[in-house]
Design a protein around this motif. Structure first.
Motif, mmCIF file in Angstrom:
data_model
loop_
_atom_site.group_PDB
_atom_site.id
_atom_site.type_symbol
_atom_site.label_atom_id
_atom_site.label_comp_id
_atom_site.label_asym_id
_atom_site.label_seq_id
_atom_site.Cartn_x
_atom_site.Cartn_y
_atom_site.Cartn_z
ATOM 1 N N ASN A 289 0.859 -1.185 0.000
ATOM 2 C CA ASN A 289 0.000 0.000 0.000
ATOM 3 C C ASN A 289 0.904 1.246 0.000
ATOM 4 O O ASN A 289 1.839 1.335 0.797
ATOM 5 N N PRO A 290 0.661 2.197 -0.884
ATOM 6 C CA PRO A 290 1.543 3.382 -0.955
ATOM 7 C C PRO A 290 1.593 4.209 0.324
ATOM 8 O O PRO A 290 2.529 4.997 0.511
ATOM 9 N N ASN A 291 0.617 4.009 1.210
ATOM 10 C CA ASN A 291 0.613 4.744 2.480
ATOM 11 C C ASN A 291 1.427 4.049 3.572
ATOM 12 O O ASN A 291 1.549 4.569 4.676
ATOM 13 N N ASP A 292 1.972 2.882 3.263
ATOM 14 C CA ASP A 292 2.723 2.107 4.249
ATOM 15 C C ASP A 292 4.065 2.782 4.523
ATOM 16 O O ASP A 292 4.886 2.939 3.600
ATOM 17 N N PRO A 293 4.326 3.177 5.765
ATOM 18 C CA PRO A 293 5.618 3.803 6.088
ATOM 19 C C PRO A 293 6.808 2.876 5.858
ATOM 20 O O PRO A 293 7.945 3.355 5.752
ATOM 21 N N TYR A 294 6.556 1.560 5.783
ATOM 22 C CA TYR A 294 7.649 0.604 5.617
ATOM 23 C C TYR A 294 7.840 0.152 4.173
ATOM 24 O O TYR A 294 8.523 -0.828 3.909
ATOM 25 N N LYS A 295 7.231 0.859 3.228
ATOM 26 C CA LYS A 295 7.383 0.454 1.831
ATOM 27 C C LYS A 295 8.859 0.509 1.427
ATOM 28 O O LYS A 295 9.629 1.341 1.903
ATOM 29 N N GLY A 296 9.215 -0.424 0.562
ATOM 30 C CA GLY A 296 10.605 -0.522 0.111
ATOM 31 C C GLY A 296 11.456 -1.464 0.925
ATOM 32 O O GLY A 296 12.624 -1.698 0.593
ATOM 33 N N LYS A 297 10.914 -2.053 1.992
ATOM 34 C CA LYS A 297 11.689 -2.944 2.855
ATOM 35 C C LYS A 297 11.456 -4.436 2.562
ATOM 36 O O LYS A 297 11.957 -5.297 3.268
ATOM 37 N N GLY A 298 10.661 -4.710 1.531
ATOM 38 C CA GLY A 298 10.396 -6.109 1.192
ATOM 39 C C GLY A 298 9.330 -6.736 2.058
ATOM 40 O O GLY A 298 9.337 -7.953 2.261
ATOM 41 N N LEU A 299 8.391 -5.920 2.552
ATOM 42 C CA LEU A 299 7.364 -6.422 3.456
ATOM 43 C C LEU A 299 6.029 -6.652 2.746
ATOM 44 O O LEU A 299 4.963 -6.504 3.332
ATOM 45 N N SER A 300 6.115 -7.024 1.475
ATOM 46 C CA SER A 300 4.969 -7.521 0.719
ATOM 47 C C SER A 300 5.492 -8.591 -0.224
ATOM 48 O O SER A 300 6.702 -8.667 -0.493
ATOM 49 N N VAL A 301 4.591 -9.426 -0.713
ATOM 50 C CA VAL A 301 5.002 -10.485 -1.634
ATOM 51 C C VAL A 301 5.707 -9.882 -2.842
ATOM 52 O O VAL A 301 6.797 -10.321 -3.239
ATOM 53 N N ASP A 302 5.094 -8.884 -3.437
ATOM 54 C CA ASP A 302 5.632 -8.307 -4.669
ATOM 55 C C ASP A 302 7.005 -7.697 -4.465
ATOM 56 O O ASP A 302 7.914 -7.903 -5.284
ATOM 57 N N GLU A 303 7.186 -6.948 -3.392
ATOM 58 C CA GLU A 303 8.493 -6.340 -3.144
ATOM 59 C C GLU A 303 9.565 -7.402 -2.926
ATOM 60 O O GLU A 303 10.671 -7.305 -3.474
ATOM 61 N N SER A 304 9.244 -8.424 -2.145
ATOM 62 C CA SER A 304 10.230 -9.462 -1.858
ATOM 63 C C SER A 304 10.584 -10.255 -3.109
ATOM 64 O O SER A 304 11.764 -10.511 -3.382
ATOM 65 N N VAL A 305 9.572 -10.635 -3.876
ATOM 66 C CA VAL A 305 9.820 -11.411 -5.099
ATOM 67 C C VAL A 305 10.653 -10.611 -6.090
ATOM 68 O O VAL A 305 11.632 -11.124 -6.664
ATOM 69 N N ASN A 306 10.300 -9.371 -6.306
ATOM 70 C CA ASN A 306 11.048 -8.554 -7.260
ATOM 71 C C ASN A 306 12.498 -8.373 -6.829
ATOM 72 O O ASN A 306 13.416 -8.363 -7.674
ATOM 73 N N TYR A 307 12.724 -8.242 -5.525
ATOM 74 C CA TYR A 307 14.101 -8.076 -5.054
ATOM 75 C C TYR A 307 14.902 -9.361 -5.269
ATOM 76 O O TYR A 307 16.065 -9.309 -5.705
ATOM 77 N N LEU A 308 14.294 -10.508 -4.996
ATOM 78 C CA LEU A 308 14.992 -11.774 -5.211
ATOM 79 C C LEU A 308 15.344 -11.966 -6.681
ATOM 80 O O LEU A 308 16.456 -12.410 -7.013
ATOM 81 N N ILE A 309 14.430 -11.645 -7.572
ATOM 82 C CA ILE A 309 14.708 -11.772 -9.003
ATOM 83 C C ILE A 309 15.839 -10.821 -9.408
ATOM 84 O O ILE A 309 16.737 -11.185 -10.185
ATOM 85 N N LYS A 310 15.817 -9.626 -8.860
ATOM 86 C CA LYS A 310 16.878 -8.659 -9.140
ATOM 87 C C LYS A 310 18.242 -9.189 -8.686
ATOM 88 O O LYS A 310 19.268 -8.935 -9.334
ATOM 89 N N LYS A 311 18.247 -9.961 -7.593
ATOM 90 C CA LYS A 311 19.500 -10.496 -7.050
ATOM 91 C C LYS A 311 19.927 -11.806 -7.727
ATOM 92 O O LYS A 311 20.933 -12.390 -7.346
ATOM 93 N N GLY A 312 19.150 -12.265 -8.719
ATOM 94 C CA GLY A 312 19.573 -13.447 -9.474
ATOM 95 C C GLY A 312 18.740 -14.684 -9.267
ATOM 96 O O GLY A 312 19.112 -15.768 -9.755
ATOM 97 N N ALA A 313 17.606 -14.586 -8.571
ATOM 98 C CA ALA A 313 16.759 -15.760 -8.346
ATOM 99 C C ALA A 313 16.044 -16.163 -9.628
ATOM 100 O O ALA A 313 15.607 -15.314 -10.406
ATOM 101 N N ASP A 314 15.920 -17.468 -9.844
ATOM 102 C CA ASP A 314 15.142 -18.014 -10.951
ATOM 103 C C ASP A 314 13.664 -17.903 -10.573
ATOM 104 O O ASP A 314 13.226 -18.529 -9.600
ATOM 105 N N PRO A 315 12.868 -17.118 -11.307
ATOM 106 C CA PRO A 315 11.455 -16.945 -10.927
ATOM 107 C C PRO A 315 10.695 -18.251 -10.805
ATOM 108 O O PRO A 315 9.808 -18.375 -9.947
#
Length: 717
Positions: A289-315
């Motif tokens: 949610n854009p109102n979440d003060p903790y956005k960007g920390k990987g505290l949602s499925v989408d944020e965590s998955v995208n970060y793992l893929i960025k770091k080299g994870a096989d989707p």
């Protein structure tokens, strides 16, 4: 490694009218799963497949989870079932977290009593898999409270080897399909929280080198699983449980190397928020949610998955998590941060106390707050008990955050707030997995799911994830095959002295021996090597098997076989290692030899009414047999007498028993003479000759063993 090295040779000994069949098995007679594909096709298939993965905690069988047994898991909706958890010490020796649950409790299985060789969850899982060949079963190592010794076993190569070898032995005895490492978390130092769990180890010995050593440990498992899989003609899988927050990933996970090693990784996209946070939020939201003060920390499925893929994870190896339970805060306060979603991201107050009287913002749990056993308040309620939660907090109203695709409960008067997954959010996660070609879904945990149609089966959310990932189609099934136990079958014909009738005396000896050390491996070895609720199938030609003595019970017939159900006989339900069971079968007329006997085989069952598995041939009729006078039962009177009760000794004397091939000195495995004619693994019929190591041998009967290795060969010159 356990003693069950691969021993594929099969030797059939025919000694006049007495037949002894020895099968030396490679692994316990439990199910092995394999796919009918070549290696390249299998690799591609495994990479592209979706998975519906479930955790099952061993404490589920007790009252706290209302005695939830494996039989009530909707296994037809799952691809993988994680048995949680197996503990281990700093030297890599395995430890039960609950021995009673693992190998002793009946766990709802009919006819099973406490401590039987077919009791416990590990046996129940085997029966569950036999009924659901779509299901793979694995052992999950560690977990939140049992990760304290990962550092020790991963930094010492000798301890790593011992740990891996012990786990490989365990999955061989239990015939599991995969190993799951749940290290929470590499490099993270944490003192044990004995208020919440008196058995919590913490991770107080964690070191910065954990990040590198974790990969070394995984590679050791990969190598060991691949090697054992090749030996057993089976494909093992390796999985891990990974944290979702970016900070924890960066601190302890070498993403690229990890994903290059494992078959799939279960991202724990739950517990991302909780009573430890000073504001409310989604513990398992799909998007941020854009109102979440903790956005960007990987505290949602989408944020965590995208970060793992960025770091080299096989989707295709990323499996995202769902929470079958809530987390909550007792009292939120202040103005709403998100006007469309009241209660979200509000400050919370510490108005409750944990069992040690520490102030907390956590809401009441669905179970008592007891020091050492759930002594921390966190608003944890099973999904199946949400109705009880609403009664406890009658002002709660259900909301849906359409940005995060996440539900929550909120009471605007009291400020109580609870976050969880429901059917709608599960479907959104499945759509996300499919759209991004991810590896599937995992859930914590099965016992917390809601019942279906008021039945004992808990599967409301499980069904939603299966339908979301696969639709209504049936899940792919795997070929199940079995290896043999080390058994000796002795068969003798007999004739009654008072009539022209007779029959066969059949003795089955379990030659397995106890070899393992340590509570875990000793227990699973015993289970694997005990004959359980056997059925004996006998095919004859020209003679009918129509009855037997008290050692046989009722005889039924199926597909031309006489069927003897040993599971219906109390003394024969479980045939332990070293024990012999002898049966007397009556035929329509006395057999003069064994030429009318065509085949004898054995199957097992975990429970008497359960599915059969592990067909093991005990005797195959030969084309020719040396006729011999059958044994004659002495006449005691003009009327037949009841046969004497069998003992634990076989009817065949020690002098006539053939030695086990592995107990003899074996000849060289390769010929050393250019004149040798022996063909490795060829089956030779009785009378055929061959030259091996310059010596001429004649087959005494059908055999595929190496010349000179046993009594099936006669040295000519």
């Amino acid at each position: 490694m356990a003693k069950r090295a691969l021993r594929k040779n099969i030797n059939i000994f025919l000694a006049c009218a007495v037949v002894t069949t020895v099968f030396v098995g490679a692994t316990p007679a439990f199910a092995l799963s394999t796919s009918k594909t070549n290696d390249n096709a299998l690799t591609t298939q495994m990479k592209n497949q979706k998975r519906n993965v479930m955790y099952y905690g061993d404490w589920s069988i007790w009252g706290g989870e209302n005695n939830f047994y494996p039989k009530d898991i909707p296994a037809d909706k799952l691809t993988h079932l994680n048995y949680a958890f197996m503990d281990f010490d700093s030297n890599g020796n395995l430890k039960f977290t609950d021995k009673g649950a693992a190998v002793e409790a009946p766990v709802g299985m009919d006819g099973v009593t406490w401590g039987d060789a077919n009791s416990g969850l590990l046996c129940a899982f085997q029966e569950l898999k036999e009924k659901n060949p779509n299901l793979k079963i694995g052992i999950s190592l560690g977990g939140w409270s049992k990760s304290g010794d990962f550092t020790s076993v991963s930094k010492d190569p000798q301890k790593t080897k011992a740990f891996v070898d012990n786990v490989l032995s365990f999955i061989r005895y239990t015939n599991m399909d995969f190993v799951d490492l749940d290290w929470e978390y590499p490099t993270a130092v944490r003192e044990p929280d004995l208020v919440d769990n008196q058995n919590d180890e913490g991770t107080k010995n964690s070191i910065p080198e954990d990040k590198e050593n974790y990969i070394k440990l995984l590679k050791a498992f990969r190598e060991g699983l691949d090697k054992q899989g090749k030996e057993l003609d089976k494909t093992y899988e390796l999985s891990v449980a990974l944290p979702a927050p970016i900070a924890k990933i960066d601190a302890g996970i070498d993403v690229k190397n990890l994903f290059d090693t494992v078959d799939f990784a279960n991202i724990m996209t739950y517990d991302m928020r909780g009573a430890w946070d000073p504001i409310t939020g989604h513990q398992t939201g799909l998007y941020t949610n854009p109102n979440d003060p903790y956005k960007g920390k990987g505290l949602s499925v989408d944020e965590s998955v995208n970060y793992l893929i960025k770091k080299g994870a096989d989707p295709s190896k990323i499996v995202v998590g769902a929470a079958y339970y809530s987390r909550g805060w007792e009292k939120s306060t202040g103005k709403d941060v998100d006007k469309n979603n009241p209660g979200l991201f509000k400050d919370v107050l510490k108005v409750n106390k944990d069992a040690d009287q520490t102030l907390t913002s956590g809401a009441k749990n669905g179970f008592p707050c007891k020091s050492g056993d759930g002594g921390r308040l966190g608003g944890v309620w099973a999904y199946r008990n949400l109705d009880k939660l609403k009664k406890e907090y009658p002002g709660l109203k259900e909301y849906w955050d359409d940005t995060a695709k996440a539900p929550y409960l909120y009471d605007s008067e009291s400020g109580a707030f609870f976050t969880y997954d429901n059917v709608k959010s599960i479907k959104e996660k499945c759509n996300y997995v499919n759209s991004k070609n991810l590896g599937g879904m995992i859930a914590w945990m099965s016992s917390q799911d809601a019942p279906i149609d008021n039945s004992s089966v808990r599967g409301e959310l499980t069904n939603a994830s299966k339908e979301g990932l696969f639709g209504s189609s049936k899940l792919k099934e795997y070929e199940i095959k079995y290896d043999n136990l080390d058994l000796t079958c002795t068969i003798k014909p007999f004739k009654e002295s008072w009539s022209d009738k007779g029959g066969y005396t059949i003795s089955i000896k379990n030659n397995e021996k106890a070899d393992e050390k340590g509570e875990v491996l000793e227990s699973v070895e015993k289970t694997a090597e005990t004959i359980k609720n056997a059925k004996i199938y006998i095919k004859t030609e020209g003679l009918d098997i129509n009855s037997g003595d008290y050692t046989v019970g009722n005889i039924t017939h199926k597909d031309g076989y006489a069927v003897i159900d040993l599971g219906s006989i109390y003394s024969a339900k479980l045939i332990d290692r070293g024990a012999t069971y002898t049966m007397t079968l009556n035929t329509s007329k006395a057999p003069t030899d064994l030429s009318s006997l065509k085949e004898v085989y054995l199957t097992q069952r975990i429970t008497e009414k359960g599915p059969e598995f592990g067909k093991q041939i005990l005797f195959k009729g030969a084309n020719t047999l040396t006729p011999t006078k059958p044994e004659t039962k002495p006449e005691d009177s003009n009327k037949p007498t009841e046969p004497s009760k069998p003992t634990n000794e076989t009817n065949q004397s020690d002098q006539t028993k053939p030695s086990k091939p592995e107990d003899q000195t074996k000849p060289e495995t390769k010929p050393n003479s250019s004149k040798d004619t022996y063909v490795k693994n060829k089956a030779y019929n009785g009378g055929e000759t061959t030259i091996y190591n310059g010596k001429t041998y004649k087959a005494a009967w059908w055999t595929n063993s190496i010349p000179g290795s046993d009594e099936s060969w006669i040295l000519i010159k």
